[in-house]
Design an enzyme around this catalytic site. Sequence first.
Site, PDB file in Angstrom:
ATOM      1  CD  GLU A  49      -2.956   0.666   2.334  1.00 31.84           C
ATOM      2  OE1 GLU A  49      -4.056   1.168   2.125  1.00 31.84           O
ATOM      3  OE2 GLU A  49      -2.613   0.066   3.433  1.00 31.84           O
ATOM      4  CG  ASP A  60      -3.118   9.002   7.374  1.00 36.04           C
ATOM      5  OD1 ASP A  60      -3.131   7.839   7.248  1.00 36.04           O
ATOM      6  OD2 ASP A  60      -2.748   9.631   6.128  1.00 36.04           O
TER       7      ASP A  60
END
Length: 267
Positions: A49, A60
């Site tokens: 990824e 995040d």
Amino acid sequence: MVSVSTCFSALRDRAQCALIPFITAGDPSLEITAKALQVLDQQGADLIELGVPYSDPLADGPTIQAAATRALQKGTRLDAVLEMISHVAPNLRSPLILFTYYNPIFHRGVEPFLQQVAQAGVQGLVVPDLPLEEADTVLTQAAAVGIELTLLVAPTTPRSRIAAIAERSQGFIYLVSTTGVTGMRSKVEGRVHELLLELQQVTDKPIGVGFGISQPEHARQVMEWGADAAIVGSAFVKRLAEGTPEQGLAAIADFCRSLKTALTPVD
């Protein structure tokens, strides 16, 4: 290049849980990112990824946010990321999954974005802030160019939506292991096991667990709970950023091998 679905099918035939490392494009540089992709591919990653740096990465945690900030400050942009991928992807055994927020897709246009991503050699796509209600257009257009769009299920996802997400998701289903953002944690929450069982009741698609998977024992735990993949992000990003680029590459190689060992079934 092998598709995400084909990769998972082959792994299931061998009763093997996939290892999916995540790194941020452009941190510390796109040149090192290209080398890191090759290192991960050579050291046991089943799929990889790659995060496109974005200025407002809501999903995040601090490690990946900091990596994205550094990459953007060095001028990393989507076109340069795709150019780098186009040179590296043909030599990778592992399918490449692009992780990006929806805003860059919207500004470029869904169809042009997907065409460019497909031409670069990307096989899968994860868009963490794409609502289910708006996913159908992207799903259809992604499938038309051979890209599988993977949707996310979180601990807060209502049960009424889980089946709908599982039905639409392509390649695999991304199960978020915890509420909140990505990042390294001391253990995997027990709720993950319950969510895995719930998902397995409504779908036979592969399920990958991410967010908070940062140690080999975490990866083994989700494998033993029945996950088809362990997705490891912040721990790779942190190791790659520490020391010199050469030290970072060596660190992610060692870590990748240790995770792969943890995910190897014992006869």
